[in-house]
Design a protein around this motif. Sequence first.
Motif, PDB file in Angstrom:
ATOM      1  N   LEU A  99       0.708  -1.235   0.079  1.00  0.00           N
ATOM      2  CA  LEU A  99       0.007  -0.117  -0.167  1.00  0.00           C
ATOM      3  C   LEU A  99       1.124   1.310   0.194  1.00  0.00           C
ATOM      4  N   THR A 100       1.683   1.158   0.832  1.00  0.00           N
ATOM      5  CA  THR A 100       2.679   2.523   0.904  1.00  0.00           C
ATOM      6  C   THR A 100       3.528   2.570  -0.344  1.00  0.00           C
ATOM      7  N   SER A 101       3.899   1.642  -1.098  1.00  0.00           N
ATOM      8  CA  SER A 101       4.622   1.835  -2.173  1.00  0.00           C
ATOM      9  C   SER A 101       3.850   2.368  -3.584  1.00  0.00           C
ATOM     10  N   ALA A 102       2.500   2.128  -3.518  1.00  0.00           N
ATOM     11  CA  ALA A 102       1.535   2.542  -4.347  1.00  0.00           C
ATOM     12  C   ALA A 102       0.914   3.850  -4.303  1.00  0.00           C
ATOM     13  N   LEU A 103       1.253   4.489  -3.174  1.00  0.00           N
ATOM     14  CA  LEU A 103       0.618   5.776  -2.704  1.00  0.00           C
ATOM     15  C   LEU A 103       1.562   7.194  -2.656  1.00  0.00           C
ATOM     16  N   SER A 104       0.769   8.270  -2.774  1.00  0.00           N
ATOM     17  CA  SER A 104       1.719   9.371  -2.568  1.00  0.00           C
ATOM     18  C   SER A 104       1.844   9.742  -0.901  1.00  0.00           C
ATOM     19  N   THR A 105       0.880   9.376  -0.287  1.00  0.00           N
ATOM     20  CA  THR A 105       1.085   9.690   0.957  1.00  0.00           C
ATOM     21  C   THR A 105       2.138   8.832   1.917  1.00  0.00           C
ATOM     22  N   LYS A 106       2.626   9.615   2.715  1.00  0.00           N
ATOM     23  CA  LYS A 106       3.863   9.152   3.498  1.00  0.00           C
ATOM     24  C   LYS A 106       3.611   8.025   4.304  1.00  0.00           C
ATOM     25  N   ASN A 107       2.634   8.154   4.990  1.00  0.00           N
ATOM     26  CA  ASN A 107       1.919   7.250   5.815  1.00  0.00           C
ATOM     27  C   ASN A 107       0.758   6.971   5.841  1.00  0.00           C
ATOM     28  N   PRO A 108       0.136   6.391   4.814  1.00  0.00           N
ATOM     29  CA  PRO A 108      -1.231   6.241   4.345  1.00  0.00           C
ATOM     30  C   PRO A 108      -1.955   5.563   5.704  1.00  0.00           C
ATOM     31  N   ASP A 109      -3.432   5.699   5.860  1.00  0.00           N
ATOM     32  CA  ASP A 109      -3.989   5.038   6.919  1.00  0.00           C
ATOM     33  C   ASP A 109      -4.631   3.766   6.637  1.00  0.00           C
ATOM     34  N   GLY A 110      -4.423   3.141   5.455  1.00  0.00           N
ATOM     35  CA  GLY A 110      -4.729   1.793   5.263  1.00  0.00           C
ATOM     36  C   GLY A 110      -5.651   1.533   3.952  1.00  0.00           C
ATOM     37  N   VAL A 111      -6.127   2.787   3.261  1.00  0.00           N
ATOM     38  CA  VAL A 111      -7.089   2.611   2.260  1.00  0.00           C
ATOM     39  C   VAL A 111      -6.778   3.594   1.290  1.00  0.00           C
ATOM     40  N   ALA A 112      -7.113   3.153  -0.046  1.00  0.00           N
ATOM     41  CA  ALA A 112      -6.941   4.102  -1.240  1.00  0.00           C
ATOM     42  C   ALA A 112      -8.132   3.397  -2.291  1.00  0.00           C
ATOM     43  N   ALA A 113      -8.480   4.179  -3.253  1.00  0.00           N
ATOM     44  CA  ALA A 113      -9.588   3.653  -4.063  1.00  0.00           C
ATOM     45  C   ALA A 113      -9.304   4.381  -5.495  1.00  0.00           C
ATOM     46  N   LEU A 114      -9.750   3.654  -6.532  1.00  0.00           N
ATOM     47  CA  LEU A 114      -9.882   4.178  -8.033  1.00  0.00           C
ATOM     48  C   LEU A 114     -11.184   4.809  -8.197  1.00  0.00           C
ATOM     49  N   VAL A 115     -11.458   5.985  -8.560  1.00  0.00           N
ATOM     50  CA  VAL A 115     -12.865   6.475  -8.853  1.00  0.00           C
ATOM     51  C   VAL A 115     -12.710   7.102 -10.335  1.00  0.00           C
ATOM     52  N   ARG A 116     -14.102   6.923 -10.975  1.00  0.00           N
ATOM     53  CA  ARG A 116     -14.380   7.535 -11.989  1.00  0.00           C
ATOM     54  C   ARG A 116     -14.465   9.065 -11.958  1.00  0.00           C
ATOM     55  N   ASN A 117     -13.960   9.639 -13.007  1.00  0.00           N
ATOM     56  CA  ASN A 117     -14.266  11.190 -12.921  1.00  0.00           C
ATOM     57  C   ASN A 117     -15.745  11.335 -13.291  1.00  0.00           C
ATOM     58  N   SER A 118     -16.358  10.508 -13.982  1.00  0.00           N
ATOM     59  CA  SER A 118     -17.788  10.925 -14.183  1.00  0.00           C
ATOM     60  C   SER A 118     -18.819  10.638 -13.030  1.00  0.00           C
ATOM     61  N   SER A 119     -18.324  10.182 -11.968  1.00  0.00           N
ATOM     62  CA  SER A 119     -18.948  10.257 -10.670  1.00  0.00           C
ATOM     63  C   SER A 119     -18.991  11.300  -9.657  1.00  0.00           C
ATOM     64  N   ILE A 120     -18.220  12.181 -10.070  1.00  0.00           N
ATOM     65  CA  ILE A 120     -18.352  13.588  -9.377  1.00  0.00           C
ATOM     66  C   ILE A 120     -19.194  14.452  -9.837  1.00  0.00           C
ATOM     67  N   PRO A 121     -19.788  15.349  -8.929  1.00  0.00           N
ATOM     68  CA  PRO A 121     -20.848  16.267  -9.421  1.00  0.00           C
ATOM     69  C   PRO A 121     -20.485  16.986 -11.037  1.00  0.00           C
ATOM     70  N   LYS A 122     -21.507  16.812 -11.756  1.00  0.00           N
ATOM     71  CA  LYS A 122     -21.415  17.510 -13.310  1.00  0.00           C
ATOM     72  C   LYS A 122     -21.229  18.931 -13.225  1.00  0.00           C
ATOM     73  N   PHE A 123     -20.451  19.717 -14.080  1.00  0.00           N
ATOM     74  CA  PHE A 123     -20.384  21.192 -14.090  1.00  0.00           C
ATOM     75  C   PHE A 123     -21.383  21.662 -15.390  1.00  0.00           C
ATOM     76  N   ASN A 124     -22.793  22.170 -14.793  1.00  0.00           N
ATOM     77  CA  ASN A 124     -23.400  22.900 -15.735  1.00  0.00           C
ATOM     78  C   ASN A 124     -24.052  23.989 -14.867  1.00  0.00           C
ATOM     79  N   PHE A 125     -24.100  25.082 -15.643  1.00  0.00           N
ATOM     80  CA  PHE A 125     -24.615  26.108 -14.889  1.00  0.00           C
ATOM     81  C   PHE A 125     -26.153  26.064 -15.054  1.00  0.00           C
ATOM     82  N   ASP A 126     -26.679  26.466 -14.245  1.00  0.00           N
ATOM     83  CA  ASP A 126     -28.147  26.486 -13.648  1.00  0.00           C
ATOM     84  C   ASP A 126     -28.867  27.780 -13.582  1.00  0.00           C
ATOM     85  N   GLU A 127     -30.067  27.992 -13.839  1.00  0.00           N
ATOM     86  CA  GLU A 127     -30.492  29.414 -13.565  1.00  0.00           C
ATOM     87  C   GLU A 127     -30.676  29.583 -12.202  1.00  0.00           C
ATOM     88  N   SER A 128     -30.769  28.717 -11.272  1.00  0.00           N
ATOM     89  CA  SER A 128     -30.780  28.889  -9.805  1.00  0.00           C
ATOM     90  C   SER A 128     -29.369  29.063  -9.253  1.00  0.00           C
TER      91      SER A 128
END
Length: 280
Positions: free
Chosen positions: A80-109
């Motif tokens: 785990l330590t070899s795979a991550l940028s954090t010097k002292n990782p707390d035990g978990v990491a995940a690969l996440v799709r860019n498409s899963s985070i909020p979409k950027f679209n202007f709304d009239e509100s």
Amino acid sequence: MKITSRKNPLIKRYRAFKDKYPSRQEEYFCLEGTHLLDEFLKLGEQPENIIVTEDWFNKNNSLIKNVNFNLINIVSNEVLTSALSTKNPDGVAALVRNSSIPKFNFDESDDFVLVLDRVQDPGNLGNILRTALAGDVDKIILGGGAHPLGQKTMRASCGALFHLPFKRIAGKDSEVVNHLLEILDLLSKKGFQIISTTSKKLLDGKEAKPYWEIDWSKRTVLILGNEGSGIHKKIKEAFNETITIPHNELVESLNVACVAVPLILERKRVTFNLGSKKQK
């Protein structure tokens, strides 16, 4: 089966994110740490994959129950330590799709947009994102600068990024500024007041307004600038409504993340008070 080899294809895949920022074309990004994973899961989305140590797995049953069990891979602490940028990782990491985070679209509100003009420091950017979430910013436009999906930025934002629709403009400074001007012009035509910030005198030598003297109840675009050069001259010339935070002249300028706090929360205070009055 526990993964104990650093040469495992899955570990190599995580390591590929260690020293680079995801580009617009990439499908995934990596998040490191329990808190970031927890914040991501609040979106109701699932990661593509998760690597965890045995110790982490045994101590985080409440979080694991929100994850598809088939996505979890047990790895050794060393792997785990070899795979991550954090010097002292707390035990978990995940690969996440860019498409899963909020979409950027202007709304009239939408009525509060934050524009960051070439903010370079990942810690500053992360702290600004956290303040933006606290202050009910609707959308964020990033003109170049630090990458929001970089590990340092995500850690500093404490996961706020996963709840804020953002658009990042990449390219040379001149290209970024011209693109920002186009967006700002469009928002101005839609009725937004465009507010720049400064710690110095204006281009014509006049003093900027204290931040409490503008009408924060209007639809607002707030622009914060680069740590060294501030907001680009072209932007300041095009949109000359400028505010400042009065401070002792012995301090030449305030850190951009510090500037964000009173300005964004002042807008929150004003709109909160207006909402309270309407309810009475």
